[in-house]
Design a protein around this motif. Structure first.
Motif, PDB file in Angstrom:
ATOM      1  N   ALA A  17      96.859  37.769   7.376  1.00 46.85           N
ATOM      2  CA  ALA A  17      95.562  38.430   7.580  1.00 46.85           C
ATOM      3  C   ALA A  17      95.539  39.886   7.149  1.00 46.85           C
ATOM      4  N   SER A  18      96.662  40.433   6.704  1.00 46.88           N
ATOM      5  CA  SER A  18      96.688  41.873   6.420  1.00 46.88           C
ATOM      6  C   SER A  18      96.093  42.236   5.069  1.00 46.88           C
ATOM      7  N   SER A  19      95.863  41.242   4.191  1.00 44.24           N
ATOM      8  CA  SER A  19      95.303  41.550   2.876  1.00 44.24           C
ATOM      9  C   SER A  19      94.733  40.280   2.255  1.00 44.24           C
ATOM     10  N   GLY A  20      94.030  40.460   1.138  1.00 44.86           N
ATOM     11  CA  GLY A  20      93.611  39.338   0.306  1.00 44.86           C
ATOM     12  C   GLY A  20      92.698  38.342   0.998  1.00 44.86           C
ATOM     13  N   ILE A  21      92.941  37.071   0.744  1.00 43.28           N
ATOM     14  CA  ILE A  21      92.083  36.010   1.265  1.00 43.28           C
ATOM     15  C   ILE A  21      92.154  35.965   2.781  1.00 43.28           C
ATOM     16  N   GLY A  22      93.338  36.178   3.348  1.00 41.81           N
ATOM     17  CA  GLY A  22      93.471  36.162   4.804  1.00 41.81           C
ATOM     18  C   GLY A  22      92.662  37.257   5.463  1.00 41.81           C
ATOM     19  N   TYR A  23      92.663  38.432   4.874  1.00 39.09           N
ATOM     20  CA  TYR A  23      91.858  39.550   5.374  1.00 39.09           C
ATOM     21  C   TYR A  23      90.378  39.173   5.340  1.00 39.09           C
ATOM     22  N   VAL A  37      93.038  35.777  16.080  1.00 40.25           N
ATOM     23  CA  VAL A  37      94.442  36.153  16.239  1.00 40.25           C
ATOM     24  C   VAL A  37      94.964  36.424  14.839  1.00 40.25           C
ATOM     25  N   LEU A  38      95.345  37.658  14.587  1.00 40.32           N
ATOM     26  CA  LEU A  38      95.703  38.117  13.251  1.00 40.32           C
ATOM     27  C   LEU A  38      97.218  38.155  13.116  1.00 40.32           C
ATOM     28  N   VAL A  39      97.734  37.444  12.122  1.00 36.75           N
ATOM     29  CA  VAL A  39      99.183  37.326  11.946  1.00 36.75           C
ATOM     30  C   VAL A  39      99.567  37.813  10.550  1.00 36.75           C
ATOM     31  N   ALA A  40     100.572  38.664  10.473  1.00 33.21           N
ATOM     32  CA  ALA A  40     101.127  39.104   9.192  1.00 33.21           C
ATOM     33  C   ALA A  40     102.353  39.958   9.475  1.00 33.21           C
ATOM     34  N   LEU A  84      95.181  30.465  25.065  1.00 27.25           N
ATOM     35  CA  LEU A  84      93.943  30.674  24.323  1.00 27.25           C
ATOM     36  C   LEU A  84      93.408  29.340  23.821  1.00 27.25           C
ATOM     37  N   ASP A  85      92.089  29.227  23.795  1.00 29.46           N
ATOM     38  CA  ASP A  85      91.452  27.993  23.327  1.00 29.46           C
ATOM     39  C   ASP A  85      91.278  28.075  21.814  1.00 29.46           C
ATOM     40  N   VAL A  86      92.336  27.749  21.066  1.00 29.49           N
ATOM     41  CA  VAL A  86      92.324  27.855  19.607  1.00 29.49           C
ATOM     42  C   VAL A  86      91.608  26.640  19.019  1.00 29.49           C
ATOM     43  N   GLY A  87      90.514  26.915  18.323  1.00 28.80           N
ATOM     44  CA  GLY A  87      89.758  25.836  17.700  1.00 28.80           C
ATOM     45  C   GLY A  87      89.918  25.767  16.199  1.00 28.80           C
ATOM     46  N   LEU A  88      90.546  26.797  15.607  1.00 24.67           N
ATOM     47  CA  LEU A  88      90.687  26.815  14.154  1.00 24.67           C
ATOM     48  C   LEU A  88      91.998  27.490  13.779  1.00 24.67           C
ATOM     49  N   LEU A  89      92.771  26.809  12.977  1.00 27.20           N
ATOM     50  CA  LEU A  89      93.968  27.383  12.370  1.00 27.20           C
ATOM     51  C   LEU A  89      93.688  27.614  10.899  1.00 27.20           C
ATOM     52  N   VAL A  90      93.791  28.865  10.456  1.00 22.04           N
ATOM     53  CA  VAL A  90      93.703  29.191   9.030  1.00 22.04           C
ATOM     54  C   VAL A  90      95.107  29.589   8.593  1.00 22.04           C
ATOM     55  N   SER A  91      95.817  28.631   8.036  1.00 21.99           N
ATOM     56  CA  SER A  91      97.191  28.855   7.601  1.00 21.99           C
ATOM     57  C   SER A  91      97.136  29.359   6.164  1.00 21.99           C
ATOM     58  N   ASN A  92      97.080  30.665   6.043  1.00 19.22           N
ATOM     59  CA  ASN A  92      96.790  31.279   4.751  1.00 19.22           C
ATOM     60  C   ASN A  92      98.001  31.988   4.140  1.00 19.22           C
ATOM     61  N   ALA A  93      98.949  32.416   4.953  1.00 18.24           N
ATOM     62  CA  ALA A  93     100.070  33.199   4.441  1.00 18.24           C
ATOM     63  C   ALA A  93     100.858  32.410   3.403  1.00 18.24           C
ATOM     64  N   GLY A  94     101.288  33.104   2.365  1.00 12.41           N
ATOM     65  CA  GLY A  94     102.098  32.468   1.345  1.00 12.41           C
ATOM     66  C   GLY A  94     102.423  33.457   0.242  1.00 12.41           C
ATOM     67  N   PHE A  95     103.413  33.118  -0.572  1.00 17.17           N
ATOM     68  CA  PHE A  95     103.712  33.955  -1.731  1.00 17.17           C
ATOM     69  C   PHE A  95     104.350  33.108  -2.813  1.00 17.17           C
ATOM     70  N   GLY A  96     104.340  33.649  -4.026  1.00 17.07           N
ATOM     71  CA  GLY A  96     104.913  32.947  -5.158  1.00 17.07           C
ATOM     72  C   GLY A  96     105.678  33.885  -6.056  1.00 17.07           C
ATOM     73  N   VAL A  97     106.457  33.310  -6.950  1.00 13.89           N
ATOM     74  CA  VAL A  97     107.246  34.064  -7.920  1.00 13.89           C
ATOM     75  C   VAL A  97     107.097  33.390  -9.270  1.00 13.89           C
ATOM     76  N   LYS A  98     106.870  34.178 -10.305  1.00 10.57           N
ATOM     77  CA  LYS A  98     106.775  33.649 -11.657  1.00 10.57           C
ATOM     78  C   LYS A  98     108.090  33.895 -12.398  1.00 10.57           C
ATOM     79  N   GLY A  99     108.441  32.977 -13.270  1.00 15.63           N
ATOM     80  CA  GLY A  99     109.627  33.156 -14.096  1.00 15.63           C
ATOM     81  C   GLY A  99     110.442  31.884 -14.177  1.00 15.63           C
ATOM     82  N   ARG A 100     111.531  31.969 -14.937  1.00  9.65           N
ATOM     83  CA  ARG A 100     112.385  30.798 -15.077  1.00  9.65           C
ATOM     84  C   ARG A 100     113.042  30.459 -13.748  1.00  9.65           C
TER      85      ARG A 100
END
Length: 259
Positions: A17-23, A37-40, A84-100
């Motif tokens: 949630a600290s940046s990008g689509i999660g933010y 609930v903000l996670v990062a 907490l009564d959590v009704g929605l999980l937005v599992s957005n965190a992720g990262f990638g790497v380009k290259g061989r």
């Protein structure tokens, strides 16, 4: 907005949630009346965001600083939302790497598996039973169009997103009778930190979407599932690739990546 909050509220968990689509997800969910609930990893950014959301939308915003590469992180997140009564999980965190493939540090690839695959599975596994009992709720996984086909020079990232796609599709079918919606979001090029961290100039990418537009489209299609590509350009592009013989599509992609 009231219907959305009734179906997916009162609390949404948003990872990355600290940046990008999660933010963008965090802001739009708060705007729809959900507590968040903000996670990062970056606690300073989360605290600023939480303060902004409280002031602007008068919602509760809870900060959980956690690095999802740590196998113990999902348990800490779940402890923070206990009660907490959590009704929605937005599992957005992720990262990638380009290259061989062989040029990328194996420890980085292992961390990618933890963040992109293990953490979403653990969080969904713990929160889905609560949603079943409620008879309503939602799970939104942020994946990628690269999960639709093995992408040369993005091998492990596309493999993690293929896992996410399969997990999301399977859970959609399992949970639909229980009234729990599941959407696997597959963005194309998005104007976030991710391209820059991979050494890519976002201006060089075709049909670049803003994080706000990606998040908005995803929330508007959450009830439709199971898989959604928000960009018309990438919908058409991958429809073409997936209609081709696999060997031909992969060879063409590898050649385009080396230009």
């Amino acid at each position: 907005m009231t219907d959305f909050a009734q179906r997916y509220g009162p609390v949404a968990v948003v990872t990355g949630a600290s940046s990008g689509i999660g933010y963008a997800f965090a802001g739009q969910l708060a705007g729809r009346g959900l507590d968040v609930v903000l996670v990062a990893r970056r606690g300073d950014r989360l605290r600023r965001l939480a303060e902004e959301l409280r002031d602007q939308y008068r919602v509760r915003a809870t900060v959980v600083q956690a690095d999802l590469a740590d196998p113990a992180a999902p348990a800490r997140i779940l402890e923070a939302v206990d009660g907490l009564d959590v009704g929605l999980l937005v599992s957005n965190a992720g990262f990638g790497v380009k290259g061989r493939f062989e040029d990328t540090d194996a420890d980085v690839l292992s961390s990618m598996l933890a963040v992109n695959c293990l953490a979403p599975m653990r969080l969904a596994h713990a929160l889905v039973p609560r949603m079943r009992l409620r008879g309503r709720g939602g799970v939104l996984f942020t994946s990628s169009v690269e999960g639709l086909l093995g992408c040369p020079y993005s091998a492990v990232y596309s493999a993690t997103k293929a896992y996410t796609n399969a997990l999301g599709e399977a859970l959609w079918a399992e949970l639909e009778p229980a009234g729990v919606d599941v959407l696997t979001l597959c963005p194309g090029a998005t104007d976030t930190e991710a391209p820059r961290l991979q050494g890519i100039d976002p201006a060089s990418l075709q049909d670049l979407m803003s994080p706000e537009d990606v998040a908005r489209c995803a929330l508007e299609h959450l009830a439709e599932g199971p898989t959604y590509i928000p960009s018309p350009h990438y919908r058409g592009n991958y429809a073409t690739l997936l209609s081709m013989p696999r060997r031909e599509a992969l060879t063409m992609m590898a050649r385009s990546m080396t230009k």
